[in-house]
Design an enzyme around this catalytic site. Structure first.
Site, PDB file in Angstrom:
ATOM      1  N   ASP A 231     -60.106 -57.725   4.740  1.00 39.03           N
ATOM      2  CA  ASP A 231     -61.270 -56.834   4.796  1.00 39.03           C
ATOM      3  C   ASP A 231     -60.934 -55.478   5.397  1.00 39.03           C
ATOM      4  O   ASP A 231     -61.722 -54.540   5.259  1.00 39.03           O
ATOM      5  CB  ASP A 231     -62.384 -57.474   5.632  1.00 39.03           C
TER       6      ASP A 231
ATOM      7  N   ASP B 153     -56.764 -63.296   6.111  1.00 37.96           N
ATOM      8  CA  ASP B 153     -57.136 -62.739   7.399  1.00 37.96           C
ATOM      9  C   ASP B 153     -58.303 -63.593   7.906  1.00 37.96           C
ATOM     10  O   ASP B 153     -58.917 -64.330   7.138  1.00 37.96           O
ATOM     11  CB  ASP B 153     -57.560 -61.281   7.225  1.00 37.96           C
TER      12      ASP B 153
ATOM     13  N   LYS C 121     -50.012 -56.328  11.975  1.00 33.73           N
ATOM     14  CA  LYS C 121     -50.478 -55.507  10.857  1.00 33.73           C
ATOM     15  C   LYS C 121     -50.662 -54.068  11.343  1.00 33.73           C
ATOM     16  O   LYS C 121     -51.096 -53.864  12.481  1.00 33.73           O
ATOM     17  CB  LYS C 121     -51.811 -56.050  10.335  1.00 33.73           C
TER      18      LYS C 121
ATOM     19  N   THR D 164     -53.476 -63.773  11.339  1.00 35.94           N
ATOM     20  CA  THR D 164     -54.447 -63.120  12.207  1.00 35.94           C
ATOM     21  C   THR D 164     -53.781 -62.349  13.337  1.00 35.94           C
ATOM     22  O   THR D 164     -52.701 -62.713  13.803  1.00 35.94           O
ATOM     23  CB  THR D 164     -55.406 -64.168  12.810  1.00 35.94           C
ATOM     24  N   SER D 165     -54.446 -61.299  13.775  1.00 34.35           N
ATOM     25  CA  SER D 165     -53.983 -60.544  14.943  1.00 34.35           C
ATOM     26  C   SER D 165     -54.522 -61.157  16.229  1.00 34.35           C
ATOM     27  O   SER D 165     -54.229 -60.670  17.315  1.00 34.35           O
ATOM     28  CB  SER D 165     -54.437 -59.079  14.832  1.00 34.35           C
TER      29      SER D 165
ATOM     30  N   ASP E  51     -60.908 -62.747  11.159  1.00 35.32           N
ATOM     31  CA  ASP E  51     -62.094 -62.000  11.590  1.00 35.32           C
ATOM     32  C   ASP E  51     -62.455 -60.928  10.565  1.00 35.32           C
ATOM     33  O   ASP E  51     -61.627 -60.086  10.211  1.00 35.32           O
ATOM     34  CB  ASP E  51     -61.848 -61.350  12.950  1.00 35.32           C
TER      35      ASP E  51
END
Length: 218
Positions: free
Chosen positions: A164, A13, A139, A107-108, A15
């Site tokens: 995270d 991931d 996700k 990543t989103s 951020d």
């Protein structure tokens, strides 16, 4: 290192895992809220728990969500150009220590923003980035992580996910992968291993990828 010698791939991931963007996200949402005459604190508390379109529906139901999203994207792009970013301690050492082709970003966010942030923080960019545009389901769906594994030529059981957030952890678990949690005082439910900081996890990740299983847990 060839794929025959590698038995673990690492899917990160971004951020909250590799880059600390909390203050940037708070600033962007604060500016967005001001433009719509809303309380910045209230908006940010909702944005932390929901995706943008769901946030707009909650905090600005009378506004065109497409306009809201366009404004948010404008502010986020500006922040990438002018904001101050910091990589978490250990991120540079970790990414530079991994073999090319052994890792990917999931990543989103959008790839151009990720590349901008990595450029600002001096982090290396991998050959595989699965972003919000690359998949229809984000996700906690397993699709983003499965897509990254496929692009690396890896099987799910060969992949280690570093996350995270609860939604990312669930995505990795649903994909059938090993999931380690970082940058949280308390372990996210379901993780196979928990580290309070990314720095603490660095030697364990590198050892796993190098084949030193004496330090790996799943």
């Amino acid at each position: 290192m060839t794929s025959e010698l590698r038995d673990k791939y690492v899917l990160f991931d971004v951020d909250g895992t590799l880059i600390d963007a909390v203050s940037n996200q708070r600033r962007v949402w604060g500016t967005w809220a001001e433009r719509y005459g809303l309380d910045a604190g209230d908006v940010y508390r909702v944005a932390l728990r929901t995706r943008p379109m769901e946030t707009f529906a909650r905090v600005a139901p009378d506004r065109d969500p497409r306009e809201c999203l366009a404004t948010l994207h404008e502010l986020e792009d500006e922040d990438v150009r002018t904001g101050v970013y910091a990589a978490f301690d250990g991120a540079s050492e970790l990414l530079h220590g991994l073999p090319a082709g052994a890792w990917a970003l999931v990543t989103s966010n959008y790839e151009h923003r990720v590349r901008g942030r990595f450029l600002r923080t001096g982090l290396p960019v991998p050959g595989v980035i699965v972003d919000a545009v690359a998949v229809e389901e984000g996700k906690p769906s397993p699709v983003p992580y499965l897509r990254a594994a496929a692009r690396l030529g890896a099987e799910p059981e060969e992949c280690l996910v570093i996350e995270d957030a609860p939604s990312g952890v669930q995505a990795g678990l649903r994909a059938g992968m090993t999931v380690w949690g970082v940058n949280a005082a308390v372990a996210v439910e379901g993780v196979h291993r928990h580290f309070v900081s990314l720095r603490e996890a660095v030697p364990h990740i590198l050892a796993l990828v190098s084949g030193d299983h004496g330090d790996a847990a799943a």
